[in-house]
Design a protein around this motif. Structure first.
Motif, PDB file in Angstrom:
ATOM      1  N   SER C 107     -25.212  39.102-125.127  1.00 17.64           N
ATOM      2  CA  SER C 107     -24.978  39.301-123.958  1.00 17.64           C
ATOM      3  C   SER C 107     -25.512  40.506-123.551  1.00 17.64           C
ATOM      4  CB  SER C 107     -23.549  39.019-123.491  1.00 17.64           C
ATOM      5  OG  SER C 107     -23.165  37.630-123.736  1.00 17.64           O
ATOM      6  N   ALA C 108     -25.048  41.566-124.279  1.00 19.45           N
ATOM      7  CA  ALA C 108     -25.437  42.847-123.667  1.00 19.45           C
ATOM      8  C   ALA C 108     -26.958  43.206-123.766  1.00 19.45           C
ATOM      9  CB  ALA C 108     -25.039  43.874-124.883  1.00 19.45           C
ATOM     10  N   VAL C 109     -27.720  42.398-124.998  1.00 26.14           N
ATOM     11  CA  VAL C 109     -29.090  42.533-124.953  1.00 26.14           C
ATOM     12  C   VAL C 109     -29.582  41.761-123.594  1.00 26.14           C
ATOM     13  CG1 VAL C 109     -31.106  42.273-126.412  1.00 26.14           C
ATOM     14  CG2 VAL C 109     -29.228  43.124-127.301  1.00 26.14           C
ATOM     15  N   PHE C 110     -29.213  40.771-123.563  1.00 27.02           N
ATOM     16  CA  PHE C 110     -29.616  39.824-122.352  1.00 27.02           C
ATOM     17  C   PHE C 110     -29.620  40.517-121.082  1.00 27.02           C
ATOM     18  CE2 PHE C 110     -29.357  36.522-119.257  1.00 27.02           C
ATOM     19  CZ  PHE C 110     -30.369  35.842-119.467  1.00 27.02           C
ATOM     20  N   GLY C 111     -28.152  41.350-120.898  1.00 29.91           N
ATOM     21  CA  GLY C 111     -27.885  42.119-119.908  1.00 29.91           C
ATOM     22  C   GLY C 111     -28.977  42.993-119.575  1.00 29.91           C
ATOM     23  N   ALA C 112     -29.990  43.187-120.566  1.00 30.29           N
ATOM     24  CA  ALA C 112     -30.903  44.430-120.328  1.00 30.29           C
ATOM     25  C   ALA C 112     -32.278  43.661-119.636  1.00 30.29           C
ATOM     26  CB  ALA C 112     -31.415  44.913-121.664  1.00 30.29           C
ATOM     27  N   VAL C 113     -32.363  42.449-119.611  1.00 24.08           N
ATOM     28  CA  VAL C 113     -33.367  41.674-118.956  1.00 24.08           C
ATOM     29  C   VAL C 113     -32.973  41.050-117.709  1.00 24.08           C
ATOM     30  CG1 VAL C 113     -34.863  41.659-120.976  1.00 24.08           C
ATOM     31  CG2 VAL C 113     -33.188  39.764-120.536  1.00 24.08           C
ATOM     32  N   THR C 114     -31.379  41.103-117.283  1.00 23.99           N
ATOM     33  CA  THR C 114     -31.309  40.428-116.037  1.00 23.99           C
ATOM     34  C   THR C 114     -30.031  41.465-115.493  1.00 23.99           C
ATOM     35  OG1 THR C 114     -30.454  38.416-114.988  1.00 23.99           O
ATOM     36  CG2 THR C 114     -28.997  39.144-116.883  1.00 23.99           C
ATOM     37  N   GLY C 115     -29.834  41.054-114.009  1.00 23.99           N
ATOM     38  CA  GLY C 115     -29.154  42.060-113.417  1.00 23.99           C
ATOM     39  C   GLY C 115     -27.731  41.417-112.826  1.00 23.99           C
ATOM     40  N   VAL C 116     -27.690  40.018-113.177  1.00 24.31           N
ATOM     41  CA  VAL C 116     -26.991  39.230-112.558  1.00 24.31           C
ATOM     42  C   VAL C 116     -25.672  38.537-113.812  1.00 24.31           C
ATOM     43  CG1 VAL C 116     -25.959  37.354-110.890  1.00 24.31           C
ATOM     44  CG2 VAL C 116     -28.436  38.418-110.689  1.00 24.31           C
ATOM     45  N   SER C 117     -24.508  38.723-113.367  1.00 29.41           N
ATOM     46  CA  SER C 117     -23.526  38.761-114.581  1.00 29.41           C
ATOM     47  C   SER C 117     -23.462  37.163-114.731  1.00 29.41           C
ATOM     48  CB  SER C 117     -22.278  39.434-114.012  1.00 29.41           C
ATOM     49  OG  SER C 117     -21.094  39.008-114.747  1.00 29.41           O
ATOM     50  N   SER C 118     -23.432  36.383-113.640  1.00 30.51           N
ATOM     51  CA  SER C 118     -23.049  35.178-113.755  1.00 30.51           C
ATOM     52  C   SER C 118     -24.264  34.302-114.699  1.00 30.51           C
ATOM     53  CB  SER C 118     -22.735  34.501-112.551  1.00 30.51           C
ATOM     54  OG  SER C 118     -23.899  34.666-111.525  1.00 30.51           O
ATOM     55  N   ALA C 119     -25.384  35.003-114.303  1.00 32.45           N
ATOM     56  CA  ALA C 119     -26.555  34.509-115.066  1.00 32.45           C
ATOM     57  C   ALA C 119     -26.491  34.549-116.418  1.00 32.45           C
ATOM     58  CB  ALA C 119     -27.811  35.050-114.683  1.00 32.45           C
ATOM     59  N   SER C 120     -25.942  35.836-117.064  1.00 34.28           N
ATOM     60  CA  SER C 120     -25.838  36.047-118.399  1.00 34.28           C
ATOM     61  C   SER C 120     -24.737  35.223-118.790  1.00 34.28           C
ATOM     62  CB  SER C 120     -25.155  37.327-118.470  1.00 34.28           C
ATOM     63  OG  SER C 120     -24.936  37.749-119.737  1.00 34.28           O
ATOM     64  N   VAL C 121     -23.570  34.814-118.264  1.00 31.19           N
ATOM     65  CA  VAL C 121     -22.621  33.991-118.727  1.00 31.19           C
ATOM     66  C   VAL C 121     -23.161  32.459-118.953  1.00 31.19           C
ATOM     67  CG1 VAL C 121     -20.242  33.035-118.416  1.00 31.19           C
ATOM     68  CG2 VAL C 121     -20.773  35.237-117.629  1.00 31.19           C
ATOM     69  N   ALA C 122     -23.671  32.133-117.959  1.00 26.88           N
ATOM     70  CA  ALA C 122     -24.327  30.514-117.860  1.00 26.88           C
ATOM     71  C   ALA C 122     -25.424  30.596-119.146  1.00 26.88           C
ATOM     72  CB  ALA C 122     -25.342  30.464-116.778  1.00 26.88           C
ATOM     73  N   THR C 123     -26.073  31.684-119.297  1.00 26.98           N
ATOM     74  CA  THR C 123     -27.248  31.709-120.370  1.00 26.98           C
ATOM     75  C   THR C 123     -26.693  31.701-121.912  1.00 26.98           C
ATOM     76  OG1 THR C 123     -28.710  32.536-118.916  1.00 26.98           O
ATOM     77  CG2 THR C 123     -29.610  32.571-121.216  1.00 26.98           C
ATOM     78  N   MET C 124     -25.785  32.761-122.037  1.00 26.45           N
ATOM     79  CA  MET C 124     -25.083  33.009-123.307  1.00 26.45           C
ATOM     80  C   MET C 124     -24.179  31.815-123.483  1.00 26.45           C
ATOM     81  SD  MET C 124     -27.389  35.112-124.201  1.00 26.45           S
ATOM     82  CE  MET C 124     -26.852  35.146-125.902  1.00 26.45           C
ATOM     83  N   GLY C 125     -23.366  31.374-122.561  1.00 25.08           N
ATOM     84  CA  GLY C 125     -22.339  30.491-122.667  1.00 25.08           C
ATOM     85  C   GLY C 125     -22.826  29.087-123.145  1.00 25.08           C
ATOM     86  N   ALA C 126     -24.070  28.635-122.614  1.00 21.02           N
ATOM     87  CA  ALA C 126     -24.619  27.400-123.111  1.00 21.02           C
ATOM     88  C   ALA C 126     -24.988  27.605-124.465  1.00 21.02           C
ATOM     89  CB  ALA C 126     -25.640  27.004-122.039  1.00 21.02           C
ATOM     90  N   MET C 127     -25.290  28.606-124.973  1.00 20.39           N
ATOM     91  CA  MET C 127     -26.061  28.894-126.601  1.00 20.39           C
ATOM     92  C   MET C 127     -24.637  28.884-127.411  1.00 20.39           C
ATOM     93  SD  MET C 127     -29.358  30.680-126.331  1.00 20.39           S
ATOM     94  CE  MET C 127     -28.781  31.658-125.250  1.00 20.39           C
ATOM     95  N   THR C 128     -23.743  29.720-127.229  1.00 21.89           N
ATOM     96  CA  THR C 128     -23.014  30.217-128.094  1.00 21.89           C
ATOM     97  C   THR C 128     -21.637  29.337-128.211  1.00 21.89           C
ATOM     98  OG1 THR C 128     -21.890  31.746-126.571  1.00 21.89           O
ATOM     99  CG2 THR C 128     -23.704  32.640-128.034  1.00 21.89           C
ATOM    100  N   MET C 129     -21.266  28.860-127.073  1.00 19.30           N
ATOM    101  CA  MET C 129     -20.049  28.035-126.952  1.00 19.30           C
ATOM    102  C   MET C 129     -20.093  26.865-127.991  1.00 19.30           C
ATOM    103  SD  MET C 129     -16.951  28.651-125.632  1.00 19.30           S
ATOM    104  CE  MET C 129     -15.582  27.562-125.871  1.00 19.30           C
ATOM    105  N   PRO C 130     -21.008  25.952-128.059  1.00 24.07           N
ATOM    106  CA  PRO C 130     -21.257  24.753-129.041  1.00 24.07           C
ATOM    107  C   PRO C 130     -21.036  25.395-130.499  1.00 24.07           C
ATOM    108  CG  PRO C 130     -22.936  24.865-127.352  1.00 24.07           C
ATOM    109  CD  PRO C 130     -22.353  26.227-127.085  1.00 24.07           C
TER     110      PRO C 130
END
Ligand code: NA
Ligand code: NA
Lengths: 166, 366, 434
Positions: C107-130
Motif C-alpha cells: 500500500s505504501a509503494v502503491f501510495g507513491a503512484v496514487t494520491g487518493v486513499s480510498s483508491a489505495s484501499v480498493a486496489t490493495m484490498g481486492a488483492m490482499t484480502m483473499p
C-alpha cells in the motif's frame, strides 16, 4: 439500480453509462494530452501554451458534471451503511426519501442558478481569456445535468414510496 | 533608512488610523440600531493587510458614531477569491475585492490601467484611478451589477529571477510567470516567454526552474515567499495592477442618507490607508528583507528601463487602437491618466491623503 | 434565533442524516442549503450553490485528483499492482503477520503512484484480502491493516490532500510532497512493526506465508521496476522543474500508459474500465468537496467553529497544549465528518492560530494529513473502512473498525513524535528544496 426492473429503465442506465464513458474518454484523455503537450512545449521547446490551464479547467467541469448522473445510478456516493443496510419498511422509505430530498435540493438549486445566470454570463462576455471560449455554454451544460439529476432523485423517491407501500 | 523614510511619508495615514488626525466631523441623525457591513476577503487574517484594514474599520465606527460596524470574513470563508462580483451581486457579502482581472473579457477600458509605465506607485495610482473612474469606467464596472467601493492599485511590479537583469536583452527567452493577459503580452513584447502557473504552484515552479522569473509587487515577493528562492531582483517598475473593491447596490442604496456620506468618504480614506500602510510600507519592508537575504538588487539604468518600456509600449498602442475601433475613448483616457499622474506625482503622499480627507473624489457612485 | 443555535441544530441534523445512510456529500449540501436559506435568504443561497459547484470543478489544480485516481486505476488494471504485491509478498510473507505486513508495504509503494486513499484501499484490498483469508488471518487484523495502510497514500507523495492544503493555505505543494516522504516511510515501518509484534505475541492472528527461494525473491524485484520508474519520473520531474505537481499527475498517467504499451498489457477493456471507474470516483469525491464547501459556507455564518477556534487560540495556553486541543477537536470532527467537510470548516480558522504560534506551515500540513488519516479510519464515519467493507462485504464494519483501532494509537503516537522532533518533517524539504 434505481430503475432496475423497468425495461425503459435499463435502457436509461445504459444510456447514462455510455454518456459517462464518452465524457470521461474525452475529458481525461484531452486533459492529459493538453497538459503533456504544454509540459513538452515549455520544457523542451521553450514555447509554453497560454491556454492550457483554462482548457483543462473547463474539461474538469465537464468531467465532474458529466459523471455525476452515473455516480448516482451506480450507487457510487459514499454513505454510512451501518444502519441503512438493516432498515426495512417505513424507516427505509424515510431514509430514501431523505436522500432524494437532499440530492434533489442540491441539483434543483444548481439547475435553477445556472439557468438564472447564464444569460448574464453571456451578456457580460464572461469567458476564458486566452482560450477565447465563452463560459455560458458550460453553464447550460451544468444546468442540463443538474436537471437530469433532479429527475433521477424524483424517480428514486417515487420508486421507494411505491415499493414501501407494496 | 528606508523604514524611517516611509514612516515620515505616510504620517498622515498613520495618524488617521490611530485617531490622531483631525478630520471633519459629521452630524449624524440616524438613531436606529448599528448597521453591519459584511466585509469578506480571500486574504488570510495572518497577512498584515488586515492590520491596515482594521485600523480603517475602527475609524469608520468612530466617524459614524458607532452606527456602521464591519463584520470581518477573512481567508475566503464566504466565497472564493474570483467570485467577488457574484458574491456581492447575490448578497452573499456586502463588500469584497472585485478585480476586473478576474473576468477581463467583461471589461474594456478598465483593462487599460495595467498598461506599461502608467503609475509610479500605489498611492498616486489609487488617487488617479479614482479620478478617472467616473468618466471612463463607471459604466462598464456597474454593468456587472455592483457599485465600486474604492479603487486600489498595487505598487509598481518588479522582477525576481535567478540571473541578473541589466538590460532589455537579458529578458530574451526567459520564462516568466505571468498572471494576466496584458502582462503576458508585455512579456512577449520584450522577448520573454510568459508561463501560466496557478498561485500555489508559482513558488515550486520558480524554485525548481519551471519558470526563470516571477513578476509581482515587492510585498508579494515576501508574502508568497518567491524571494526566498530568488538570486536577483530588478526594479523593472513596468506596470501596476488595479485591484478594486466593490459593494452591494442594495446595501449602499439602503443606507440612511447621513451614513451614506460618512461611508462614501471613509471608503476613499481607507483606500489611501491601504495604499500607504499596506502596499508601499510593506513593499519598502520587503525590499529591505530581500536585500538582507543577500539577493542582488539591480537598479536599472534609466535608459535601459526606457528601452524595456518602449518595447512594451507596442502592446499598449495595439490595445488603444483596439478600444478606439470599438468606439471607446482609450486615447483620451490615457492622456487624462498621464496628466493627472504628472500633477499628483508632485504632491507628497501626506498631501494626497489630506486632499482625500478634505476633498474626496465625487461621482464614484451616484 | 441565535445563529450559533442554528449551527448546532444543523450539525445535529447532518449527523442524523448521515447515520440514516444519506450519502455524505448530499447530506452536507442539503444542510448547507437549508441553513444558508434560513440565514441569508433565497438569492444568496442558490448563488452559493452555483459558485461552489462552478469554482471547485474548474479549479485547475484539482485536475490532479482524477489524474492520480486514473493512474492508480491503470496500475491496477494493467496488473502492475499484482506484480507489486507479488514481489513484496515474496520478501515479507514469512514474517509473523507477513501477509498483513505485505499489504501495508505494498500500500505504501502503491501510495507513491496514487494520491487518493480510498483508491489505495480498493486496489490493495481486492488483492490482499483473499490471500489473507486463505491463510486464515484474523479478520479484524487483515481488514484493519488494509484500511489503515490505505491512509499512507495521502502522506506519501503524490497526495491530493496536500494539494488542497497547499491551495488553501498558500503553502508550497512541492515542499509538502517532499516533507511527506520520511514520515511516510516511518509510519509504514511503525504499522509493520505493530502487526509484527501483535502476530509474534499471538501467532494464530497472522500465520506465516509460503517459503520462496532467494532466486525467486530476487527474480520478483524485476517486476517492481515499472512502478519504481513511474514514481521516479513523477517525483523527479517535479524536482528538476520539468513540471509542477499538478502537471505531474497527467505525466504519471501518460507514463503508466506507455509502460502498459511496452508490457503489451494495455487493451481497450482495461482502458475503458479504468476511465469509467475514474469518472465515478471523481464524481463521488467532487460531490463531497462541493457538499463540504456548502456546509462550510453555512457554518461560517453561525460562528460555531470560529468561536471554538478563537476560544482555543485566545486561551493564552502553551502552544503544545493548544496543539493537543486541536488534536482532540480533529478527533471528534474527524469521527463525524468527511475529510473535506472537516478541513473546510476548520482550516481558515486553525491555520492563522497555528501560524501565530510559530508552527511551520509545511509541518502543520503534515499534521493535518495525519489528522485526516485518523478521520478516515475512526467510527462512525470512516471512509476507508466503508471502502474496505465494500470490497469484503462479509467482514462487518464493526470488525474493521476494531481492526483499525490499534493503528489510530500508532498515528497518535507518531503525531507526538513529529511534534517533539519537527525535523522528521522539515529536514528533507530544507535540504532538497533550495
Ligand atoms: Na500518495
Ligand atoms: Na472518522
Amino acid at each position: 439500480m434505481t430503475l432496475e426492473n423497468a425495461d425503459s429503465g435499463s435502457r436509461t442506465i445504459a444510456a447514462i453509462r455510455t454518456f459517462h464513458y464518452a465524457v470521461n474518454v474525452a475529458t481525461l484523455a484531452l486533459s492529459a494530452v493538453v497538459i503533456g503537450t504544454d509540459v513538452v512545449l515549455r520544457y523542451v521547446f521553450n514555447a509554453p501554451l497560454s491556454w492550457g490551464i483554462e482548457a483543462t479547467s473547463l474539461l474538469l467541469l465537464v468531467m465532474v458534471f458529466g459523471s455525476l448522473p452515473y455516480v448516482w445510478e451506480r450507487g457510487g456516493h459514499i454513505r454510512m451503511e451501518l444502519i441503512y443496510s438493516h432498515l426495512n419498511g417505513v424507516p427505509r422509505v424515510f431514509a430514501d426519501v431523505a436522500t432524494a430530498l437532499s440530492g434533489g435540493l442540491f441539483s434543483a438549486a444548481l439547475c435553477f442558478e445556472m439557468l438564472r445566470t447564464f444569460p448574464g454570463m453571456r451578456a457580460r462576455h464572461e469567458g476564458a481569456e486566452n482560450l477565447g471560449v465563452p463560459f455560458w455554454p458550460f453553464a447550460v451544460f451544468v444546468a442540463v445535468i443538474a436537471g437530469l439529476m433532479t429527475l433521477q432523485f424524483v424517480v428514486f423517491a417515487v420508486h421507494s414510496l411505491v415499493r414501501g407501500r407494496g | 533608512r528606508a523604514d524611517e523614510d516611509i514612516a515620515a511619508r505616510t504620517k498622515a495615514a498613520r495618524d488617521y488610523v490611530e485617531g490622531k488626525l483631525k478630520v471633519p466631523e459629521y452630524k449624524i441623525t440616524y438613531d436606529g440600531p448599528p448597521i453591519t457591513v459584511r466585509f469578506s476577503s480571500f486574504v488570510a487574517a495572518t497577512v498584515p493587510l488586515w492590520t491596515s484594514y482594521r485600523g480603517a474599520f475602527k475609524q469608520l465606527e468612530k466617524e459614524s458614531k458607532g452606527k456602521l460596524i464591519v463584520k470581518e470574513y477573512p481567508g475566503g470563508v464566504l466565497h472564493a477569491m474570483t467570485d467577488g462580483f457574484k458574491a456581492v451581486r447575490s448578497g452573499v457579502t456586502d463588500m469584497t475585492q472585485c478585480y476586473a482581472s478576474y473576468q477581463p473579457t467583461s471589461f474594456n477600458l478598465m483593462n487599460g490601467t495595467g498598461n506599461s509605465g502608467l503609475f509610479p506607485d500605489a498611492v498616486v495610482g489609487a488617487v488617479v484611478a479614482a479620478k478617472i473612474y467616473p468618466k471612463y469606467m463607471k459604466k462598464e464596472y456597474e454593468n456587472i451589477g455592483v457599485y465600486l467601493a474604492r479603487t486600489s492599485m498595487t505598487p509598481a511590479y518588479n522582477l525576481v529571477s535567478k540571473k541578473p537583469i541589466h538590460q532589455l536583452e537579458d529578458l530574451k527567452g526567459m520564462k516568466i510567470r505571468a498572471v494576466g493577459g496584458v502582462q503576458a503580452e508585455q512579456m512577449r513584447a520584450v522577448g520573454a516567454l510568459p508561463v501560466f502557473l496557478s498561485t500555489p504552484e508559482a513558488y515550486t515552479g520558480f524554485q525548481r526552474g519551471t519558470v526563470d522569473g516571477v513578476v509581482a509587487h515587492d510585498a508579494a515577493f515576501v508574502s508568497f515567499r518567491t524571494a526566498e528562492v530568488a538570486k536577483n531582483w530588478a526594479d523593472l517598475k513596468f506596470a501596476t495592477v488595479e485591484l478594486d473593491y466593490c459593494m452591494r447596490k442594495e446595501f449602499y442604496d439602503g443606507l440612511p442618507k447621513d451614513l451614506k456620506v460618512v461611508f462614501y468618504n471613509w471608503l476613499q480614506r481607507w483606500n489611501l490607508v491601504d495604499a500607504q500602510l499596506w502596499f508601499e510600507t510593506y513593499a519598502a519592508i520587503a525590499r529591505e528583507k530581500i536585500e538582507a537575504q543577500g539577493i542582488e538588487m539591480v537598479k536599472l539604468a534609466p535608459v535601459e528601463r526606457e528601452r524595456i518600456l518602449g518595447a512594451m509600449g507596442k502592446v499598449d498602442d495595439q490595445w488603444t487602437a483596439k478600444m478606439e475601433a470599438k468606439g471607446l475613448p482609450a486615447k483620451a483616457m490615457m492622456q487624462d491618466i498621464k496628466r493627472l499622474v504628472a500633477e499628483d506625482s508632485k504632491k507628497s503622499w501626506n498631501e494626497l491623503f489630506m486632499e482625500t480627507v478634505n476633498n474626496p473624489v465625487q461621482g464614484l457612485v451616484d | 434565533m441565535d445563529p450559533s443555535i442554528i449551527g448546532y441544530v444543523g450539525f445535529a441534523v447532518l449527523l442524523a442524516l448521515i447515520a440514516l445512510g444519506v450519502p455524505i456529500g448530499l447530506a452536507m449540501a442539503a444542510i448547507g442549503i437549508v441553513g444558508s436559506y434560513i440565514l441569508t435568504g433565497f438569492t444568496a443561497t442558490v448563488a452559493q450553490v452555483g459558485m461552489n459547484a462552478w469554482e471547485e470543478s474548474t479549479d485547475f489544480i484539482l485536475i490532479a485528483l482524477p489524474m492520480f485516481v486514473l493512474m492508480g486505476q491503470l496500475v491496477f488494471h494493467l496488473r502492475l499492482a499484482e506484480d507489486l504485491y507479488d514481489a513484496v509478498q515474496k520478501w515479507l510473507g514469512r514474517l509473523p503477520g507477513g501477509m498483513a505486513i505485505t499489504a501495508v508495504v505494498a500500500s505504501a509503494v502503491f501510495g507513491a503512484v496514487t494520491g487518493v486513499s480510498s483508491a489505495s484501499v480498493a486496489t490493495m484490498g481486492a488483492m490482499t484480502m483473499p490471500e489473507m483469508r486463505r491463510y486464515k488471518y484474523d479478520e479484524a487484523l487483515a481488514s484493519g491493516s488494509i484500511a489503515a495502510a490505505g491512509t499512507l497514500a495521502i502522506l506519501i507523495p503524490p497526495s491530493v490532500l496536500m494539494i488542497v492544503y497547499g491551495i488553501w493555505t498558500e503553502t508550497s505543494i512541492g515542499a509538502l510532497f517532499i516533507a511527506g516522504m520520511i514520515p511516510g516511510i516511518l509510519l509504514t515501518l511503525a504499522f509493520a512493526i505493530l502487526i509484527y509484534v501483535r502476530c509474534w505475541l499471538r501467532p494464530e492472528m497472522g500465520p506465516i506465508g509460503p517459503r520462496y527461494s532467494w532466486r525467486e525473491r530476487f527474480g520478483s524485484l524485476r517486476k517492481l521496476l515499472p512502478i519504481i520508474a513511474i514514481f521516479f519520473v513523477v517525483i523527479g520531474g517535479i524536482y528538476v522543474g520539468a513540471f509542477t505537481p499538478t502537471e505531474a499527475s497527467a505525466i504519471g498517467v501518460i507514463g503508466v500508459l506507455i509502460v502498459g504499451l511496452f508490457m503489451r498489457r494495455l487493451n481497450a477493456a482495461c482502458f475503458k474500465d479504468s476511465l469509467i471507474d475514474t469518472g465515478t470516483t471523481t464524481g463521488m469525491i467532487f460531490a463531497i468537496i462541493i457538499g463540504g464547501h456548502l456546509i462550510g459556507r453555512f457554518l461560517v455564518l453561525t460562528d460555531v467553529t470560529s468561536g471554538l477556534v478563537t476560544w482555543i487560540g485566545d486561551s493564552g495556553l502553551n502552544r503544545y497544549v493548544i496543539l493537543s486541543l486541536f488534536v482532540l477537536m480533529y478527533l471528534v470532527l474527524g469521527a463525524l465528518l468527511d475529510v473535506w467537510g472537516m478541513l473546510i470548516l476548520t482550516l481558515p480558522f486553525v491555520f492563522p492560530v497555528m501560524m501565530s504560534l510559530k508552527f511551520d506551515p509545511v509541518w502543520f500540513g503534515i499534521f493535518v494529513v495525519l489528522m485526516t488519516e485518523l478521520a478516515l479510519i475512526t467510527p462512525p464515519v470512516g471512509i476507508n473502512v466503508y471502502v474496505m467493507h465494500g470490497i469484503a462485504p462479509e467482514v462487518g464494519l464493526t470488525t474493521i473498525f476494531r481492526g483499525t483501532l490499534p493503528f489510530v494509537f500508532v498515528i497518535l503516537a507518531f503525531v507526538s513524535l513529529i511534534t517533539v522532533f519537527p525535523q522528521i518533517v522539515l529536514w528533507l524539504p530544507s535540504v532538497s528544496m533550495r
